[in-house]
Design a protein around this motif. Sequence first.
Motif, PDB file in Angstrom:
ATOM      1  N   LEU A   5      52.945   6.994  80.433  1.00  0.00           N
ATOM      2  CA  LEU A   5      53.547   7.385  81.695  1.00  0.00           C
ATOM      3  C   LEU A   5      53.816   8.886  81.620  1.00  0.00           C
ATOM      4  N   GLN A   6      53.306   9.645  82.575  1.00  0.00           N
ATOM      5  CA  GLN A   6      53.527  11.098  82.609  1.00  0.00           C
ATOM      6  C   GLN A   6      54.138  11.411  83.960  1.00  0.00           C
ATOM      7  N   THR A   7      55.321  11.987  83.955  1.00  0.00           N
ATOM      8  CA  THR A   7      56.036  12.183  85.211  1.00  0.00           C
ATOM      9  C   THR A   7      56.024  13.651  85.627  1.00  0.00           C
ATOM     10  N   ALA A   8      55.691  13.900  86.874  1.00  0.00           N
ATOM     11  CA  ALA A   8      55.776  15.254  87.426  1.00  0.00           C
ATOM     12  C   ALA A   8      57.161  15.427  88.028  1.00  0.00           C
ATOM     13  N   SER A   9      57.685  16.640  87.933  1.00  0.00           N
ATOM     14  CA  SER A   9      59.021  16.846  88.475  1.00  0.00           C
ATOM     15  C   SER A   9      59.068  18.131  89.294  1.00  0.00           C
ATOM     16  N   PHE A  10      59.495  17.991  90.538  1.00  0.00           N
ATOM     17  CA  PHE A  10      59.568  19.137  91.461  1.00  0.00           C
ATOM     18  C   PHE A  10      61.005  19.282  91.930  1.00  0.00           C
ATOM     19  N   SER A  11      61.592  20.447  91.697  1.00  0.00           N
ATOM     20  CA  SER A  11      62.955  20.651  92.195  1.00  0.00           C
ATOM     21  C   SER A  11      62.907  21.521  93.453  1.00  0.00           C
ATOM     22  N   ARG A  12      63.926  21.375  94.274  1.00  0.00           N
ATOM     23  CA  ARG A  12      64.037  22.211  95.458  1.00  0.00           C
ATOM     24  C   ARG A  12      64.128  23.686  95.040  1.00  0.00           C
ATOM     25  N   PHE A  13      64.931  23.930  94.001  1.00  0.00           N
ATOM     26  CA  PHE A  13      65.111  25.282  93.462  1.00  0.00           C
ATOM     27  C   PHE A  13      63.766  25.880  93.032  1.00  0.00           C
ATOM     28  N   GLY A  14      63.019  25.091  92.237  1.00  0.00           N
ATOM     29  CA  GLY A  14      61.761  25.589  91.680  1.00  0.00           C
ATOM     30  C   GLY A  14      60.685  25.770  92.742  1.00  0.00           C
ATOM     31  N   THR A  15      60.656  24.854  93.699  1.00  0.00           N
ATOM     32  CA  THR A  15      59.640  24.907  94.748  1.00  0.00           C
ATOM     33  C   THR A  15      59.929  26.055  95.718  1.00  0.00           C
ATOM     34  N   ASP A  16      61.177  26.147  96.130  1.00  0.00           N
ATOM     35  CA  ASP A  16      61.535  27.185  97.118  1.00  0.00           C
ATOM     36  C   ASP A  16      61.266  28.589  96.578  1.00  0.00           C
ATOM     37  N   ARG A  17      61.622  28.816  95.317  1.00  0.00           N
ATOM     38  CA  ARG A  17      61.526  30.198  94.830  1.00  0.00           C
ATOM     39  C   ARG A  17      60.073  30.657  94.691  1.00  0.00           C
ATOM     40  N   VAL A  18      59.169  29.757  94.304  1.00  0.00           N
ATOM     41  CA  VAL A  18      57.775  30.190  94.176  1.00  0.00           C
ATOM     42  C   VAL A  18      57.164  30.386  95.568  1.00  0.00           C
ATOM     43  N   MET A  19      57.572  29.548  96.521  1.00  0.00           N
ATOM     44  CA  MET A  19      57.067  29.719  97.889  1.00  0.00           C
ATOM     45  C   MET A  19      57.579  31.030  98.488  1.00  0.00           C
ATOM     46  N   ARG A  20      58.852  31.328  98.258  1.00  0.00           N
ATOM     47  CA  ARG A  20      59.398  32.597  98.766  1.00  0.00           C
ATOM     48  C   ARG A  20      58.631  33.790  98.205  1.00  0.00           C
ATOM     49  N   ARG A  80      50.754  30.554  91.456  1.00  0.00           N
ATOM     50  CA  ARG A  80      50.903  29.232  90.838  1.00  0.00           C
ATOM     51  C   ARG A  80      52.318  29.061  90.323  1.00  0.00           C
ATOM     52  N   GLU A  81      52.923  27.909  90.617  1.00  0.00           N
ATOM     53  CA  GLU A  81      54.230  27.592  90.029  1.00  0.00           C
ATOM     54  C   GLU A  81      54.004  27.407  88.534  1.00  0.00           C
ATOM     55  N   ASN A  82      54.863  28.000  87.719  1.00  0.00           N
ATOM     56  CA  ASN A  82      54.539  28.150  86.292  1.00  0.00           C
ATOM     57  C   ASN A  82      55.540  27.481  85.349  1.00  0.00           C
ATOM     58  N   THR A  83      56.527  26.764  85.879  1.00  0.00           N
ATOM     59  CA  THR A  83      57.559  26.226  84.964  1.00  0.00           C
ATOM     60  C   THR A  83      57.866  24.747  85.134  1.00  0.00           C
ATOM     61  N   GLU A  84      57.352  24.087  86.190  1.00  0.00           N
ATOM     62  CA  GLU A  84      57.701  22.663  86.353  1.00  0.00           C
ATOM     63  C   GLU A  84      56.501  21.897  86.889  1.00  0.00           C
ATOM     64  N   GLY A  85      56.727  20.960  87.773  1.00  0.00           N
ATOM     65  CA  GLY A  85      55.607  20.235  88.373  1.00  0.00           C
ATOM     66  C   GLY A  85      54.957  19.255  87.413  1.00  0.00           C
ATOM     67  N   GLU A  86      53.645  19.282  87.414  1.00  0.00           N
ATOM     68  CA  GLU A  86      52.886  18.276  86.654  1.00  0.00           C
ATOM     69  C   GLU A  86      52.959  18.523  85.145  1.00  0.00           C
ATOM     70  N   TYR A  87      53.256  19.782  84.729  1.00  0.00           N
ATOM     71  CA  TYR A  87      53.277  20.093  83.301  1.00  0.00           C
ATOM     72  C   TYR A  87      54.682  19.832  82.771  1.00  0.00           C
ATOM     73  N   SER A  88      54.917  18.590  82.405  1.00  0.00           N
ATOM     74  CA  SER A  88      56.248  18.209  81.955  1.00  0.00           C
ATOM     75  C   SER A  88      56.149  17.439  80.645  1.00  0.00           C
ATOM     76  N   GLN A  89      57.274  17.343  79.988  1.00  0.00           N
ATOM     77  CA  GLN A  89      57.349  16.502  78.791  1.00  0.00           C
ATOM     78  C   GLN A  89      58.128  15.227  79.124  1.00  0.00           C
ATOM     79  N   LEU A  90      58.044  14.799  80.385  1.00  0.00           N
ATOM     80  CA  LEU A  90      58.712  13.581  80.809  1.00  0.00           C
ATOM     81  C   LEU A  90      57.704  12.451  80.828  1.00  0.00           C
ATOM     82  N   GLY A  91      58.059  11.363  80.143  1.00  0.00           N
ATOM     83  CA  GLY A  91      57.144  10.236  80.135  1.00  0.00           C
ATOM     84  C   GLY A  91      57.254   9.484  78.834  1.00  0.00           C
TER      85      GLY A  91
END
Length: 355
Positions: free
Chosen positions: A154-169, A130-141
């Motif tokens: 409004l609750q905003t999810a945020s996915f970065s290329r950096f964050g997504t790539d590293r958990v997939m790797r 599980r990705e553990n630092t970004e995504g749907e669990y944000s304080q943006l909104g």
Amino acid sequence: MQQYEIAVLPGDGIGNEVMPEALRVLDVIGAKYGVRFDRRHFDWSCETYRKTGRMMPEDGLDRLRDHHAILLGAVGYPGVPDHISLWGLLIPIRRVFDQYVNLRPVRLLPGVTPPVRDKQPGDIDFWVVRENTEGEYSQLGGRQNEGTDRESVLQTASFSRFGTDRVMRYAFELARRLDKPHVTSATKSNGIYYSMPFWDERFAEIAQQYPDVRVDQDHIDILCARFVMSPERFDVVVASNLFGDILSDLGPGVTGTIGVAPSGNINPEGEHPSTFEPVHGSAPDIAGTGIANPIGQIWSAAMMLDHLGLTEAGADVVAAIEQVLSDDSTPRTPDMGGTARTEDLGKAIAEAVKD
Ligand code: NAI
Ligand code: MG
């Protein structure tokens, strides 16, 4: 002698009852493998919050920073709102120490009757990453027009290329440790317009770098159904923060009892300590009665050993758990249909490690 400094945070409720059993097993394993575990205890908990108004002291993270690993029980207790206990202790630890992987094994253990029919140990044996630092669990909104009938949030999810790539790797590297490398991606790119198509794009790109790994991609809805109907099809499942949170409770649920499920919040680069904790919470309904299942905590300690590079010692602990559960005459806690106490099961596993 190899030496490791371990921060021990039992936390609340049954955390205080299962932690001593994990430490008992660590003592035995340390003696067996010639490794010393120096343990520093921190009593940060909802109790601390009631006394001081904080879950941990202001310099709490600095005090944890220099440890090789953190072993945690559970936090949360009636009287303190759960978002206070979570965002006051666990989430800062996960984020500041960049523990971007939440790793949870889902394994049907011998001697446990699962709620799904006709499954044997070996049929259900996979990992949720599980990705553990970004995504749907944000304080943006934000929240506006509060208290009126036009109130909206409004609750905003945020996915970065950096964050997504590293958990997939990480998921692909983990899959390579298996006999038949295979990764399933949890998505919802049919319904979620921006983030999930992005997630799929990144998955396709990373997969190209691992041509030896077989890949699958399932929408989260059918993926949940398949966890129950055909769990044998999974090996490594990689998911965003919210999807992974749900899947990694559903998985252990399908294997019988939440009391045995472990997890690691991992900083794979080892720049910061990683945290190992059972999946379960503080179980206020049984806290203080001495009947909590200590296996989730003990198995979490085994994951910690593996993370520290003590691979053989970690595997030894998992084998001891399986050995104890395979034997019908050994103690079992009530959640597994027995009458044993926390301590009885902990001692039986510690004895099995000695052999
Ligand atoms: P929970 O996991 O504490 O309990 C759910 C059910 O499972 C209860 O009936 C409990 O008795 C049983 N159970 C849990 N662990 C067990 C074990 N080792 N042996 C036998 N039975 C066990 O979840 P719940 O009730 O939703 O939450 C209680 C508190 O724990 C809340 O304050 C919650 O926020 C917190 N919590 C903390 C977590 C953490 O520290 N990572 C994770 C989940 C909940
Ligand atoms: Mg959860």
